[in-house]
Design a protein around this motif. Sequence first.
Motif, PDB file in Angstrom:
ATOM      1  N   VAL A  23       0.737  -1.385   0.002  1.00 47.87           N
ATOM      2  CA  VAL A  23       0.111   0.031   0.033  1.00 47.87           C
ATOM      3  C   VAL A  23       0.862   1.144   0.074  1.00 47.87           C
ATOM      4  N   PRO A  24       1.767   1.544   0.654  1.00 51.57           N
ATOM      5  CA  PRO A  24       2.565   2.657   0.919  1.00 51.57           C
ATOM      6  C   PRO A  24       3.448   2.705  -0.551  1.00 51.57           C
ATOM      7  N   ALA A  25       3.896   1.669  -1.105  1.00 53.94           N
ATOM      8  CA  ALA A  25       4.770   1.502  -2.288  1.00 53.94           C
ATOM      9  C   ALA A  25       3.842   2.099  -3.609  1.00 53.94           C
ATOM     10  N   ASN A  29       3.611   9.267  -2.197  1.00 58.00           N
ATOM     11  CA  ASN A  29       3.368  10.560  -1.346  1.00 58.00           C
ATOM     12  C   ASN A  29       1.748  10.849  -1.349  1.00 58.00           C
ATOM     13  N   PRO A  30       1.116  10.403  -0.343  1.00 57.65           N
ATOM     14  CA  PRO A  30      -0.385  10.591   0.075  1.00 57.65           C
ATOM     15  C   PRO A  30      -0.671  12.060  -0.177  1.00 57.65           C
ATOM     16  N   GLY A  31       0.121  13.118   0.242  1.00 53.15           N
ATOM     17  CA  GLY A  31      -0.238  14.540   0.097  1.00 53.15           C
ATOM     18  C   GLY A  31      -0.650  14.740  -1.137  1.00 53.15           C
ATOM     19  N   ASP A  32      -0.287  14.039  -2.128  1.00 50.59           N
ATOM     20  CA  ASP A  32      -0.752  14.673  -3.656  1.00 50.59           C
ATOM     21  C   ASP A  32      -2.295  14.489  -3.738  1.00 50.59           C
ATOM     22  N   LEU A  49      -0.227   5.752   7.110  1.00 47.69           N
ATOM     23  CA  LEU A  49       0.811   6.267   6.263  1.00 47.69           C
ATOM     24  C   LEU A  49       0.838   7.918   6.052  1.00 47.69           C
ATOM     25  N   THR A  50      -0.375   8.310   6.415  1.00 48.29           N
ATOM     26  CA  THR A  50      -0.379   9.889   6.323  1.00 48.29           C
ATOM     27  C   THR A  50      -0.068  10.716   7.575  1.00 48.29           C
ATOM     28  N   GLN A  51       0.098   9.714   8.861  1.00 50.53           N
ATOM     29  CA  GLN A  51       0.160  10.273  10.210  1.00 50.53           C
ATOM     30  C   GLN A  51      -1.083  11.041  10.284  1.00 50.53           C
ATOM     31  N   GLY A 159       0.783   1.095 -11.647  1.00 49.85           N
ATOM     32  CA  GLY A 159      -0.095   1.515 -10.924  1.00 49.85           C
ATOM     33  C   GLY A 159       0.269   2.954 -10.396  1.00 49.85           C
ATOM     34  N   ARG A 160       1.290   3.214 -10.051  1.00 46.91           N
ATOM     35  CA  ARG A 160       1.846   4.615  -9.485  1.00 46.91           C
ATOM     36  C   ARG A 160       1.622   5.562 -10.496  1.00 46.91           C
TER      37      ARG A 160
END
Length: 204
Positions: A23-25, A29-32, A49-51, A159-160
């Motif tokens: 999932v993190p891979a 960058n979840p901020g996107d 992941l996003t804290q 996927g990314r």
Amino acid sequence: MAKLNKLQTATLPDAVLDRRQAVPALIENPGDFLMVAGLAGTAWELSALTQESPSLFGLGGAMGAAPMMGLGLALAQPKRRVLVATGDGELLMNVGALATIALQNPPNLTIICVDNGHYGETGNQDSHTGLGVRLDVIAAGSGFPIVHVINTEADMAEGRRLLREGNGLAFILLRVKEGPATHTGKKNLVPHIERDRFRKHLLG
């Protein structure tokens, strides 16, 4: 009609990815994104992941609601990329949402289904996908213009790319082994706190 059984999964390889790494891979960058995370494992994973970022609405209930919440968000925020991350169990609860989302066809929405083939929160019973149901096929049949299945690390790069460069509504099926999700350590996700924090972030 023939009874559904595990032989119908023969066209799919066994899941090999560990969700705690996959999932993190995939998201990186979840901020996107503006994000909605479905009940149970994915809500905990994205919270970790996003804290516990205010750009994430993590569901602690309302099973099956995440995809439609993502649709509303994508339509309301057409200039932002919206990401829904949910599990196979939660998506199966409201699988008809895929047809509605495909008909609306918001180009800024991507749905990731983290599919471990089990109902992890209720005793780890086999889910429908664990017995042969193909959510990627359902998404394609519903009209999603982009459907991508991640079975191995080799499938991850596409996927990314779709998450950030894809120019259309997309469904990504991330197949993972049975196993625990990353957890924040919190005991629960309080709905009104998640709602208010997300709303404040969204309104600036």
